[in-house]
Design an enzyme around this catalytic site. Sequence first.
Site, mmCIF file in Angstrom:
data_model
loop_
_atom_site.group_PDB
_atom_site.id
_atom_site.type_symbol
_atom_site.label_atom_id
_atom_site.label_comp_id
_atom_site.label_asym_id
_atom_site.label_seq_id
_atom_site.Cartn_x
_atom_site.Cartn_y
_atom_site.Cartn_z
ATOM 1 N N ARG A 100 0.844 -1.192 0.000
ATOM 2 C CA ARG A 100 0.000 0.000 0.000
ATOM 3 C C ARG A 100 0.884 1.248 0.000
ATOM 4 N NH1 ARG A 100 -4.823 2.163 -1.272
ATOM 5 N NH2 ARG A 100 -6.036 3.020 0.452
ATOM 6 N N THR A 374 -10.011 0.508 -9.188
ATOM 7 C CA THR A 374 -9.180 -0.608 -8.721
ATOM 8 C C THR A 374 -9.229 -1.782 -9.714
ATOM 9 O OG1 THR A 374 -9.715 0.100 -6.487
ATOM 10 C CG2 THR A 374 -8.635 -1.989 -6.674
ATOM 11 N N THR A 392 -4.307 -0.839 -7.106
ATOM 12 C CA THR A 392 -5.097 0.341 -7.458
ATOM 13 C C THR A 392 -4.267 1.606 -7.583
ATOM 14 O OG1 THR A 392 -7.052 1.621 -6.802
ATOM 15 C CG2 THR A 392 -5.585 0.911 -5.043
ATOM 16 N N LEU A 393 -4.826 2.563 -8.314
ATOM 17 C CA LEU A 393 -4.372 3.955 -8.302
ATOM 18 C C LEU A 393 -5.344 4.809 -7.502
ATOM 19 C CD1 LEU A 393 -3.384 4.375 -12.071
ATOM 20 C CD2 LEU A 393 -1.816 4.526 -10.122
ATOM 21 N N SER A 445 -7.659 1.006 3.484
ATOM 22 C CA SER A 445 -8.099 0.535 2.172
ATOM 23 C C SER A 445 -9.305 -0.375 2.308
ATOM 24 C CB SER A 445 -6.963 -0.242 1.495
ATOM 25 O OG SER A 445 -7.403 -0.857 0.304
ATOM 26 N N GLY A 466 -13.720 -1.784 -6.931
ATOM 27 C CA GLY A 466 -14.992 -1.153 -6.600
ATOM 28 C C GLY A 466 -15.003 -0.270 -5.377
#
Length: 562
Positions: A100, A374, A392-393, A445, A466
């Site tokens: 992360r 994501t 993810t961004l 997250s 999502g």
Amino acid sequence: MKKILIASILLFSQLSLAQFTGFNIVKEVQIKNKGVVVSAHPLASEAGAKVLRMGGNAYDAVTATQYALAVVYPQAGNIGGGGFLVGVKNNGEKFTLDYRETAPKKASRDMYLDKSGKASTDLSQNGRLAVGIPGSVAGFFATLKYCKLPMEKIIQPAIDLAEQGFAITDKEADMLNSQREKFQKHNTSSIIFVKDTPWKAGDILVQKDLAETLKLIQKSGAKGFYEGKTAELLVAEMKRGNGIITLEDLKNYKVAERKALEFDYKGSHVVSMPLPSSGGLLLAQMLRMASFENLEKYQQNSTKAVQIMTEAERRAFADRAEYMGDPDFIQDKTPYLISDEYLKKRWKSFSFDKATPSSEVGKIIPQPKESMQTTHISVLDKDGNAASVTTTLNGYYGSKVLVSGAGFFLNNEMDDFSIKPGVPNMFGAVGGEANAIQPNKRMLSSMTPTILLKNGKPYMVVGTPGGTTIPTSVYQSIVNVVDFKLNANISVNAPKFHHQWLPETISVENNFPESTISELKSKNYVIEKVKYIGKTEMIVIDDNGNIHAVADGRGDDSVAVE
């Protein structure tokens, strides 16, 4: 060996040695004694399968797929973001990798507040100040100790895709066209994702700068990203605006290896991601609370089943806001929050007669609408090693900032902190002090990569994109298979719903049963229809070793076979 594909879907053809244009989307495969990869893009899945055919295992494949997604799925696949990996080896060893993003050293609790104390979500969501220190590349190298192949081979399919180019799909063209103005606003120079005429399906996207960045990683390892030319380009990009990431921040980034969050559910052993992912903890809470009502007695998406599941979601997400954050910075209360003693107290106010007001479990704050970002990868190799990865961004194309000269998008993960306690982030999630901004801290997250075991062997590999709908979609996927005895295809593609405490609304997909909607409304539930929720990638393995892999029908998601 038996293969079954959904009608009208063709099996993956061999990829061209020139531009990558000859590919098909495979939605479903049933197979045995072969490795499978399920991801958001057929070329990325094929990159993972290619590595399996080269003698790699599930961890080689999932790494190759992540690199490839950074090329062919730039809205979420990345080297400028971060993610979580849950792995179960065929010897029973379980592990998780937390790559992360972290807050830069210069980050501060009130960095997105103006002089009057008002939070500016534009600054936390767009542009250079929104960027957390990327963790993906460090995560790929942390995965390497579980791999069989060298990184030079694992990364090569992604380099080929970036250098030679590939044909974009309808959905990708629409996505790029929809973001044109934001790309222009947040980049100081022209970028390859903006052209004079609108993008259309079949256009070839070549990414030479990204190919060179990947080659630097191939040549110099993680230092090829976190030090040297790429790091300097990233920091130069920060200086073109109000970004605060420094060369020291990049050099000091570290992956965290954490103990998996494990619990039992109706004959299965669930292995998921611990904090700073709220996902595994929410999943444990929701499944255990739902089990108090013998959920298996009801039908999928029936009124009573949706009530039980929604009320479990409501209570779990209220706890998310109060208790969850980076475990290196807060007191981790996971054992207490998933204990029967605590959850039975939480469940006492449940009633089939009507909705539980969210005001009974927290303070009401107006929320923005849900978004869907994501990407997820599920992999199983022929030897029984399993990998579940969500990466993810954050928002689509992250901060919308492309690193000039390096060719990759930067994340906007700083928005996943509580930029001001009580102010919702872009996904509507409310946070408190536990998730306040601090230097070097990981933002909370919702990503929920998960593997279920039976008799110590993988039974299900599952996950989805999502935003805050991720834990609830994984929750529904597990319940669909374990409680409602549905097959993987129906479980993935059946209409989904989502609730997250605040707002009061239950989001349902457009094809959700009207009879259930009507009955829920009569019990004071507020219903909002949405186009889709998540894009689940699922692999289910039965007692005889038969593998059923399904890519979600909501996107270009695709299965590839070794």
